[in-house]
Each structure stands twice: as C-alpha cells, then as structure tokens.
Design a protein around this motif. Structure first.
Motif, PDB file in Angstrom:
ATOM      1  N   LEU A   3       0.852  -1.174   0.000  1.00 11.43           N
ATOM      2  CA  LEU A   3       0.000   0.000   0.000  1.00 11.43           C
ATOM      3  C   LEU A   3       0.897   1.236   0.000  1.00 11.43           C
ATOM      4  CD1 LEU A   3      -2.941   0.952   0.203  1.00 11.43           C
ATOM      5  CD2 LEU A   3      -2.651   0.960   2.669  1.00 11.43           C
ATOM      6  N   VAL A   4       0.767   2.059  -1.019  1.00 10.74           N
ATOM      7  CA  VAL A   4       1.641   3.216  -1.178  1.00 10.74           C
ATOM      8  C   VAL A   4       0.794   4.478  -1.229  1.00 10.74           C
ATOM      9  CG1 VAL A   4       3.354   4.321  -2.648  1.00 10.74           C
ATOM     10  CG2 VAL A   4       3.307   1.844  -2.455  1.00 10.74           C
ATOM     11  N   PHE A   5       1.177   5.466  -0.426  1.00 10.86           N
ATOM     12  CA  PHE A   5       0.511   6.765  -0.446  1.00 10.86           C
ATOM     13  C   PHE A   5       1.477   7.792  -1.013  1.00 10.86           C
ATOM     14  CE2 PHE A   5      -1.725   4.686   3.078  1.00 10.86           C
ATOM     15  CZ  PHE A   5      -3.030   4.850   2.641  1.00 10.86           C
ATOM     16  N   PHE A   6       1.006   8.620  -1.884  1.00  8.75           N
ATOM     17  CA  PHE A   6       1.811   9.688  -2.450  1.00  8.75           C
ATOM     18  C   PHE A   6       1.372  11.004  -1.837  1.00  8.75           C
ATOM     19  CE2 PHE A   6       4.001   7.226  -5.450  1.00  8.75           C
ATOM     20  CZ  PHE A   6       3.123   6.281  -5.946  1.00  8.75           C
ATOM     21  N   CYS A   7       2.285  11.649  -1.125  1.00  9.11           N
ATOM     22  CA  CYS A   7       2.017  12.931  -0.496  1.00  9.11           C
ATOM     23  C   CYS A   7       2.833  14.008  -1.197  1.00  9.11           C
ATOM     24  CB  CYS A   7       2.375  12.909   0.976  1.00  9.11           C
ATOM     25  SG  CYS A   7       1.365  11.775   1.925  1.00  9.11           S
ATOM     26  N   ASP A   8       2.266  15.186  -1.313  1.00 13.21           N
ATOM     27  CA  ASP A   8       2.948  16.271  -1.995  1.00 13.21           C
ATOM     28  C   ASP A   8       2.588  17.575  -1.301  1.00 13.21           C
ATOM     29  OD1 ASP A   8       4.438  17.646  -3.895  1.00 13.21           O
ATOM     30  OD2 ASP A   8       2.731  17.841  -5.248  1.00 13.21           O
ATOM     31  N   ASP A   9       3.560  18.467  -1.184  1.00  8.57           N
ATOM     32  CA  ASP A   9       3.351  19.793  -0.622  1.00  8.57           C
ATOM     33  C   ASP A   9       3.704  20.803  -1.705  1.00  8.57           C
ATOM     34  OD1 ASP A   9       2.976  21.957   1.032  1.00  8.57           O
ATOM     35  OD2 ASP A   9       4.928  21.780   1.992  1.00  8.57           O
ATOM     36  N   GLU A  10       2.735  21.562  -2.134  1.00  6.77           N
ATOM     37  CA  GLU A  10       2.936  22.515  -3.222  1.00  6.77           C
ATOM     38  C   GLU A  10       2.794  23.936  -2.688  1.00  6.77           C
ATOM     39  OE1 GLU A  10       0.411  23.796  -7.108  1.00  6.77           O
ATOM     40  OE2 GLU A  10       0.710  21.667  -6.778  1.00  6.77           O
ATOM     41  N   GLU A  11       3.780  24.795  -2.981  1.00  2.00           N
ATOM     42  CA  GLU A  11       3.738  26.194  -2.556  1.00  2.00           C
ATOM     43  C   GLU A  11       3.776  27.097  -3.776  1.00  2.00           C
ATOM     44  OE1 GLU A  11       6.835  27.058   0.204  1.00  2.00           O
ATOM     45  OE2 GLU A  11       5.796  26.067   1.847  1.00  2.00           O
ATOM     46  N   THR A  12       2.930  28.134  -3.754  1.00  2.00           N
ATOM     47  CA  THR A  12       2.847  29.088  -4.844  1.00  2.00           C
ATOM     48  C   THR A  12       2.975  30.494  -4.277  1.00  2.00           C
ATOM     49  OG1 THR A  12       1.312  27.617  -5.972  1.00  2.00           O
ATOM     50  CG2 THR A  12       1.445  29.861  -6.775  1.00  2.00           C
ATOM     51  N   VAL A  13       3.862  31.307  -4.849  1.00  2.00           N
ATOM     52  CA  VAL A  13       4.022  32.696  -4.425  1.00  2.00           C
ATOM     53  C   VAL A  13       2.914  33.518  -5.076  1.00  2.00           C
ATOM     54  CG1 VAL A  13       5.517  34.708  -4.481  1.00  2.00           C
ATOM     55  CG2 VAL A  13       6.496  32.457  -4.115  1.00  2.00           C
ATOM     56  N   VAL A  14       2.122  34.191  -4.248  1.00  2.00           N
ATOM     57  CA  VAL A  14       0.997  34.975  -4.739  1.00  2.00           C
ATOM     58  C   VAL A  14       1.405  36.422  -4.999  1.00  2.00           C
ATOM     59  CG1 VAL A  14      -1.323  35.781  -4.191  1.00  2.00           C
ATOM     60  CG2 VAL A  14      -0.615  33.492  -3.527  1.00  2.00           C
ATOM     61  N   GLY A  15       2.179  37.005  -4.086  1.00  2.00           N
ATOM     62  CA  GLY A  15       2.583  38.402  -4.268  1.00  2.00           C
ATOM     63  C   GLY A  15       3.748  38.776  -3.378  1.00  2.00           C
ATOM     64  N   ARG A  16       4.407  39.872  -3.758  1.00  2.00           N
ATOM     65  CA  ARG A  16       5.508  40.441  -2.981  1.00  2.00           C
ATOM     66  C   ARG A  16       5.231  41.916  -2.776  1.00  2.00           C
ATOM     67  NH1 ARG A  16      10.576  37.593  -3.227  1.00  2.00           N
ATOM     68  NH2 ARG A  16      10.352  35.782  -4.543  1.00  2.00           N
ATOM     69  N   GLN A  17       5.624  42.407  -1.597  1.00  2.00           N
ATOM     70  CA  GLN A  17       5.477  43.830  -1.324  1.00  2.00           C
ATOM     71  C   GLN A  17       6.525  44.284  -0.315  1.00  2.00           C
ATOM     72  OE1 GLN A  17       1.630  44.655   0.325  1.00  2.00           O
ATOM     73  NE2 GLN A  17       1.441  42.565   1.032  1.00  2.00           N
ATOM     74  N   GLN A  18       6.837  45.546  -0.378  1.00  2.00           N
ATOM     75  CA  GLN A  18       7.812  46.141   0.535  1.00  2.00           C
ATOM     76  C   GLN A  18       7.207  46.202   1.934  1.00  2.00           C
ATOM     77  OE1 GLN A  18      10.819  47.077  -0.621  1.00  2.00           O
ATOM     78  NE2 GLN A  18      11.562  47.709   1.363  1.00  2.00           N
ATOM     79  N   ALA A  19       7.965  45.788   2.931  1.00  2.00           N
ATOM     80  CA  ALA A  19       7.516  45.831   4.318  1.00  2.00           C
ATOM     81  C   ALA A  19       8.297  46.912   5.058  1.00  2.00           C
ATOM     82  CB  ALA A  19       7.741  44.480   4.988  1.00  2.00           C
ATOM     83  N   PRO A  20       7.704  47.510   6.087  1.00  2.45           N
ATOM     84  CA  PRO A  20       8.425  48.535   6.844  1.00  2.45           C
ATOM     85  C   PRO A  20       9.550  47.923   7.676  1.00  2.45           C
ATOM     86  CG  PRO A  20       6.315  48.075   7.866  1.00  2.45           C
ATOM     87  CD  PRO A  20       6.351  47.311   6.575  1.00  2.45           C
ATOM     88  N   GLY A  21      10.579  48.701   7.901  1.00  3.34           N
ATOM     89  CA  GLY A  21      11.695  48.255   8.730  1.00  3.34           C
ATOM     90  C   GLY A  21      12.908  47.886   7.897  1.00  3.34           C
ATOM     91  N   SER A  22      13.931  47.435   8.606  1.00  4.55           N
ATOM     92  CA  SER A  22      15.165  47.023   7.943  1.00  4.55           C
ATOM     93  C   SER A  22      15.673  45.738   8.583  1.00  4.55           C
ATOM     94  CB  SER A  22      16.225  48.116   8.038  1.00  4.55           C
ATOM     95  OG  SER A  22      16.533  48.368   9.384  1.00  4.55           O
ATOM     96  N   CYS A  23      16.524  45.037   7.877  1.00  4.96           N
ATOM     97  CA  CYS A  23      17.089  43.780   8.349  1.00  4.96           C
ATOM     98  C   CYS A  23      18.040  44.054   9.519  1.00  4.96           C
ATOM     99  CB  CYS A  23      17.840  43.100   7.206  1.00  4.96           C
ATOM    100  SG  CYS A  23      18.671  41.579   7.677  1.00  4.96           S
ATOM    101  N   PRO A  24      17.899  43.329  10.641  1.00  4.72           N
ATOM    102  CA  PRO A  24      18.796  43.557  11.776  1.00  4.72           C
ATOM    103  C   PRO A  24      20.219  43.043  11.538  1.00  4.72           C
ATOM    104  CG  PRO A  24      17.308  41.769  12.265  1.00  4.72           C
ATOM    105  CD  PRO A  24      16.868  42.353  10.953  1.00  4.72           C
TER     106      PRO A  24
END
Length: 69
Positions: A3-24
C-alpha cells in the motif's frame, strides 16, 4: 500486498510587497511574500493555507516577526 501513499506539498508565491523596517543583520530592505500552500494525498487536496513570510532583499535571510498579528 503493498500500500503506497503519495504525499505532496505545493507552494505558490501569490505576491511580494515592501515591508516597513530594515534587516537587523545587514540593514537591507524587508520584503513580505504571500505564499499559498496545499497538501495533497494521491492528487486530492487535503489542506489549503495562506502564509506571509518576511525576508531580507539584500542578504536573503528569513526574518521572524514577534508580536505581529
């Protein structure tokens, strides 16, 4: 009998936007990325989630925001 199960995790980028702040770490600009992910079992979608991830546009590190709702 096998008995074999096939599992998959799919990720899709919907959008990008500038966020406030800066990288520490490097002081670069922070980018917010909206990602939709879905778990599939034998090509049948089981779970669907939308997430927002923050990362630095200069060094590429993934940032964790504490206290954000």
């Amino acid at each position: 009998m096998c008995l074999v199960f096939f599992c998959d995790d799919e990720e899709t980028v919907v959008g990008r936007q500038q966020a406030p702040g800066s990288c520490p770490f490097c002081g670069g600009a922070v980018v917010a990325v909206d990602v939709e992910s879905s778990w599939r079992l034998c090509f049948v979608p089981l779970c669907f989630r939308a997430k927002r991830r923050f990362s630095c546009s200069t060094c590429g590190r993934r940032l964790v925001v504490h206290g954000w709702k």
